[in-house]
Design an enzyme around this catalytic site. Structure first.
Site, PDB file in Angstrom:
ATOM      1  N   ALA A 127      24.958 -48.937 -33.609  1.00  0.00           N
ATOM      2  CA  ALA A 127      23.649 -48.834 -32.980  1.00  0.00           C
ATOM      3  C   ALA A 127      23.434 -49.932 -31.936  1.00  0.00           C
ATOM      4  O   ALA A 127      22.439 -49.936 -31.244  1.00  0.00           O
ATOM      5  CB  ALA A 127      22.557 -48.921 -34.048  1.00  0.00           C
ATOM      6  N   GLU A 128      24.373 -50.874 -31.890  1.00  0.00           N
ATOM      7  CA  GLU A 128      24.207 -51.969 -30.933  1.00  0.00           C
ATOM      8  C   GLU A 128      25.250 -51.847 -29.828  1.00  0.00           C
ATOM      9  O   GLU A 128      25.181 -50.974 -28.982  1.00  0.00           O
ATOM     10  CB  GLU A 128      24.220 -53.305 -31.673  1.00  0.00           C
ATOM     11  CG  GLU A 128      23.053 -53.351 -32.707  1.00  0.00           C
ATOM     12  CD  GLU A 128      22.939 -54.668 -33.445  1.00  0.00           C
ATOM     13  OE1 GLU A 128      23.194 -55.728 -32.826  1.00  0.00           O
ATOM     14  OE2 GLU A 128      22.620 -54.657 -34.656  1.00  0.00           O
TER      15      GLU A 128
END
Lengths: 694, 307
Positions: B116-117
């Protein structure tokens, strides 16, 4: 064991023990270092744990505190644990149990860290409320109205604080921590509500807090660490013991190799001493004669090589072998020793000399730069003195004679030996000074050369017969020729037999020469049928079957001339087998040959030949003939031989007729034949004319 | 009576020496490496779609944190927690809200690999970096090696983060006796201690040295699923237990709390009071505390002015 092998062994043991020693040193150094490091790490860990405990305790007491210290302490503890885990010593499988305990320890440590987190949460909540309550009580305006509540609140607060400080729940057990008031004051009711909520909160949390504080500060980490330390020490003790034993072994090996080296060294010293003694005696034996203590032959040779003007006397005991044979070697040796002493004492007054024993019964005295005559006189005097001296050996009285050779000509020893040989041979004197003329060595050399000349002459057909006429003194006619051997040299000159025949006789060439002479003479005889020819044969030759058969077969093969070939027999010193000569002469007679006796009247002239052998002609020796005109005795001898010949029905030939006077006298006496330079030298060919003038 | 008793009461509580320490002034930073790390920190190349850099969520030009409630990363995906500040992170006893990383090096690895990063992996990062002439030269200068490795990149970023300290706040200067706080600020600090805030917010980072529960007195939103300490310890008691956040530069790191639910500092102080003291504190007290908290704003990290 051989010294060498022992040496190598010691060397090997030395090297091995050094290697082992180094290995041991490194081993124990590493082990000690690792051991120490591990213990230090454990100590550090314990210290860190103590620090953490202290911080936790501090934290549990203080209202608030910089908790960075705790997290740093935990980090520190973790780092130290990591370091222990990586300890070099734990790689050893002996310390497997320590590793297992460490794993257990890690579990406890982690659990303790979790407990600390838990403690921190409980602690923060409790302290938060305690701090808050303090301010709450202090700053509440509502309390100024109700002192009871204020005091009550303070008492409760004190108990709550004490419970934390003492970590003792008794301070709050059975304690009513809640305040109640029927005051209608809303502020008061709010204060009480808040107070009660926090007090209840604290009372509810306290047991867990006290338990957790105790858990954290009294974890069994210490026990575990202690256990690890003790177990480690026990294991290490075994290792140290092993190291001790190892050290003891190495030390023993080291000591024994030291001992071996010492023994070797002692042995070496001993051997060295022995070697020195051997060398000494060897040196002595190289220089001295062991029996007499005189110098030896080797020393003499050495001294001779250094000497500028040496003069040597070589002394030899006559018949020493007989003394040894009769009295035994012991007496012989004693005699040699006595003689050595005698020589020493006799020469005491002489300067610059040395006495040597050359071996056997030979002694030598070397003078330096001495007059020949003086030396010779010393030799003479010594010889006389020794002869007169009585050597007393035990009860045995011995008289000896010695031969002494005196020499100052190089080669010293060889020449002296030669002189000694001459003394022994001639036996008429016992002291002789060597002179060049005594040297046979030259003739040996000459013999070799002559032999070579003979060999070449035979190969190149240079053995030539010369012919000397034999004149009938009465008829003045040449009737015969004597074949005389000559050796033609490459330069064209001729060697007379005296120069080579003796040498040839000692070799196989003599046979060849005789054979050539017979063949060639027969050939010449064929050409000159008017003459007779005589060939010289020694009586010794006749003993040689090869020569006789050769001669007889030559006569047999040349029957036309064989009746004109005569044989001149030369007397020999020891003629053992006269019978054989007789047979041969008889054989010759069959061919018509005549037999002459050569050189009669000189040497071993023996009348017995005439009784045993059928001699035809006597040749009167030249030593008689050439003096008949001057010496009456010789004349008488000649006449007697002539008369004897006549009586024996033999003809006679006078040799060495060198003057007309002699020739005439011989003719007057009645001697039938003459031969000599007066008539003719030996010629290469017989003369065609037989006429001579006397 | 009260007048006599009050000092007595105060004595009965044992106070320790000042529980907050100033940020050390010595830098102890490898400048070249830190600057390389800075470059990487700002480089979107480190994310799969080249959209996200470290700085995307850690605004180092301000408070080192994210102004958004939750950060947005790869393809606009949202994070599950409010991004904490990267400033003075080196003094945190553990990293992440729930302390799952023991140090910055472990931490830096997290977002880069988080789908997600950055949604990257070490291999791709190495490929990208090695394809860059600029980085090849800079890594060569710092490490002396021709091939760039992932670990080297992480180390450089960490070194940059080590340089992200904010020393010389007014409060630090006060601690060093270099200045006097205003009476209101001083009062705020005293109230901060007297209310018990200090029991958790202490140490150099004024927090970030222990795990504590959000809502010791009154349960804080229990039906949320933020990655808290319980996720690590698997202990339901640890619901809403987080690493105590630092209060340094707190004025710059709104929104507050793990859920970013509070926008102002005063409100945050009031919320903390409510859940951990069970009491509403007065406006006046809250204002004073905020005044104290404002003194914790430090200097801009020196490395930000270096290139």
């Amino acid at each position: 064991m051989k010294l060498n092998r022992l040496l190598y062994l010691t060397f090997a043991v030395g090297i091995i023990s050094s290697i082992v020693l180094t290995y041991f040193y490194l081993l124990q150094r590493d082990f000690t270092k690792n051991h120490r490091e591990f213990l230090i790490s454990i100590s550090n860990l314990e210290n860190s744990q103590s620090d953490l405990n202290y911080l936790i305790l501090e934290n549990s007491l203080y209202a608030y505190q910089d908790q960075d210290k705790i997290s740093q302490s935990i980090q520190d503890l973790q780092d130290k644990y990591t370091k222990i885990e990586a300890s070099a010593i734990l790689k050893d499988k002996n310390y497997l149990s320590i590793r297992k305990n460490l794993e257990l320890f890690k579990e406890r440590l982690t659990k303790n860290f979790e407990n600390i987190e838990e403690f921190q949460m409980l602690n923060a909540g409790i302290k938060n409320s305690l701090v808050f309550l303090t301010r709450h009580v202090e700053s509440s305006v509502a309390l100024s109205e109700e002192k009871n509540i204020f005091i009550q609140a303070n008492q409760i607060l004190k108990h709550l604080n004490d419970a934390v400080k003492m970590q003792d729940l008794d301070y709050i057990n059975n304690l009513n921590v809640t305040l109640t008031s029927d005051s209608p004051n809303q502020q008061m009711q709010d204060f009480i509500n808040t107070f009660n909520a926090h007090a209840m909160y604290l009372v509810k949390r306290y047991p867990a807090f006290v338990t957790m504080t105790y858990k954290v500060t009294h974890s069994d980490i210490y026990l575990l660490m202690k256990k690890i330390r003790e177990e480690f020490s026990l294991l290490a003790l075994n290792d140290f013991k092993a190291l001790d034993i190892f050290a003891l072994i190495i030390f023993s090996v080291f000591l024994s190799s030291l001992l071996a080296i010492s023994i070797l060294f002692a042995k070496y010293l001993k051997e060295n001493k022995k070697l020195q003694e051997t060398t000494k005696s060897l040196e002595y034996s190289l220089t001295y004669d062991m029996l007499t203590g005189l110098y030896n032959r080797k020393m003499l040779e050495e001294d001779l090589s250094k000497s500028d003007f040496p003069h040597i006397l070589v002394i030899d005991i006559n018949g020493f072998k007989d003394i040894n044979d009769v009295y035994g070697n012991e007496v012989g040796n004693a005699l040699l020793q006595d003689l050595a002493q005698f020589l020493k004492s006799e020469l005491l007054h002489q300067a610059d000399f040395k006495i040597y024993r050359l071996g056997g019964d030979e002694f030598a005295i070397l003078f330096e730069d001495i007059d020949k005559k003086v030396a010779f006189n010393i030799a003479l005097s010594l010889e006389q003195k020794i002869m007169k001296h009585i050597f007393l050996i035990g009860k045995l009285e011995l008289n000896i004679t010695v031969s002494i050779a005196s020499n100052c000509i190089s080669p010293m020893l060889e020449n002296a030996d030669m002189a000694l040989k001459i003394i022994k041979k001639e036996q008429n004197k016992r002291v002789l000074a060597y002179k060049e003329s005594l040297n046979f060595k030259k003739s040996v050399q000459e013999n070799m050369e002559t032999l070579e000349q003979i060999k070449v002459a035979i190969q190149t057909d240079c053995i030539i017969p010369f012919f000397q006429p034999i004149v009938n003194l009465q008829s003045a006619k040449i009737e015969k020729y004597e074949a005389l051997v000559r050796l033609k040299l490459p330069n064209g000159s001729y060697l007379p037999p005296i120069k080579f025949l003796d040498t040839a006789k000692k070799s196989s060439y003599y046979y060849d020469i005789t054979k050539i002479m017979i063949e060639k003479t027969i050939k010449v005889a064929e050409q000159f049928p008017q003459y007779r020819f005589s060939i010289n044969v020694s009586m010794l030759d006749i003993l040689d079957d090869e020569i006789t058969s050769s001669l007889l077969s030559s006569l047999k093969n040349n029957l036309r001339v064989s009746s004109r070939i005569d044989i001149e027999l030369l007397e020999a010193e020891h003629l053992n087998d006269l019978e054989k000569v007789k047979e041969f002469v008889q054989e010759l007679h069959k061919y018509g040959s005549k037999i002459l006796i050569d050189d009669f009247g000189s040497g071993y002239s023996n009348f017995s030949y005439f009784s045993d052998l059928p001699i035809d002609i006597v040749k009167i020796d030249g030593s008689i003939v050439n003096e008949i005109t001057t010496n009456d005795r010789k004349l008488h001898m000649l006449k007697s031989i002539h008369q004897f010949s006549k009586g024996m029905d033999m003809q006679s030939v006078a040799e060495f007729v060198e003057t007309r006077e002699i020739a005439l006298l011989l003719r007057d006496i009645g001697v039938r034949y003459g031969q000599g330079y007066y008539f003719s030298k030996p010629l290469q060919m017989p003369l065609v004319s037989d006429e001579v003038i006397i | 009576m009260l007048k006599y008793l009050t000092p007595l009461l105060i004595i009965t509580i044992v106070y320790a020496s000042e529980p907050i320490s100033p940020i050390p002034l010595e830098r102890g930073v490898h400048i070249k490496k830190a600057l390389l790390g800075k470059e990487l920190f700002f480089d979107t190349m480190l994310s799969k779609d080249s959209s996200t850099a470290c700085v995307s969520c850690h605004d180092v030009s301000s408070g080192g944190a994210d102004a958004r409630v939750v950060s947005e990363g790869f393809e606009g995906k949202k994070g599950n927690i409010q991004a904490p500040t990267v400033f003075n992170a080196k003094y945190n006893f553990k990293q992440f809200w729930n302390g799952r990383a023991n140090n910055l090096l472990e931490q830096a690895d997290g977002p880069i690999n988080n789908p997600a990063e950055h949604n990257m992996n070490p291999k791709s990062i190495e490929e990208r970096l090695n394809a860059s002439a600029k980085y090849k030269q800079k890594f060569q200068e710092v490490y002396g090696t021709s091939k760039i490795e992932y670990q080297q990149a992480l180390e450089a970023i960490v070194e940059f983060e080590n340089a992200l300290t904010t020393p010389n706040s007014r409060f630090d200067k006060f601690l060093r006796n270099e200045l006097q706080l205003t009476s209101q600020e001083q009062e705020g600090y005293t109230i901060f201690k007297q209310l018990g805030c200090i029991t958790c917010h202490n140490g150099v980072n004024i927090g970030a040295n222990s795990f504590q529960k959000m809502g010791t007195f009154i349960e804080y939103n229990s039906n949320t699923s933020y990655p808290d300490r319980a996720e690590i310890t698997k202990n339901s008691e640890h619901k809403n237990v987080f690493k105590v956040p630092t209060l340094r530069n707190i004025t710059l790191t709104a929104p507050y709390f793990h859920d970013g639910s509070v926008k102002t500092l005063k409100e945050a102080v009031q919320v903390m009071s409510k859940y951990n003291l069970g009491q509403q504190i007065s406006e006046e007290e809250a204002d004073k505390i905020v005044l104290f908290l404002e003194t914790l704003k430090g200097e801009k990290p020196f490395v930000m002015d270096m290139f």
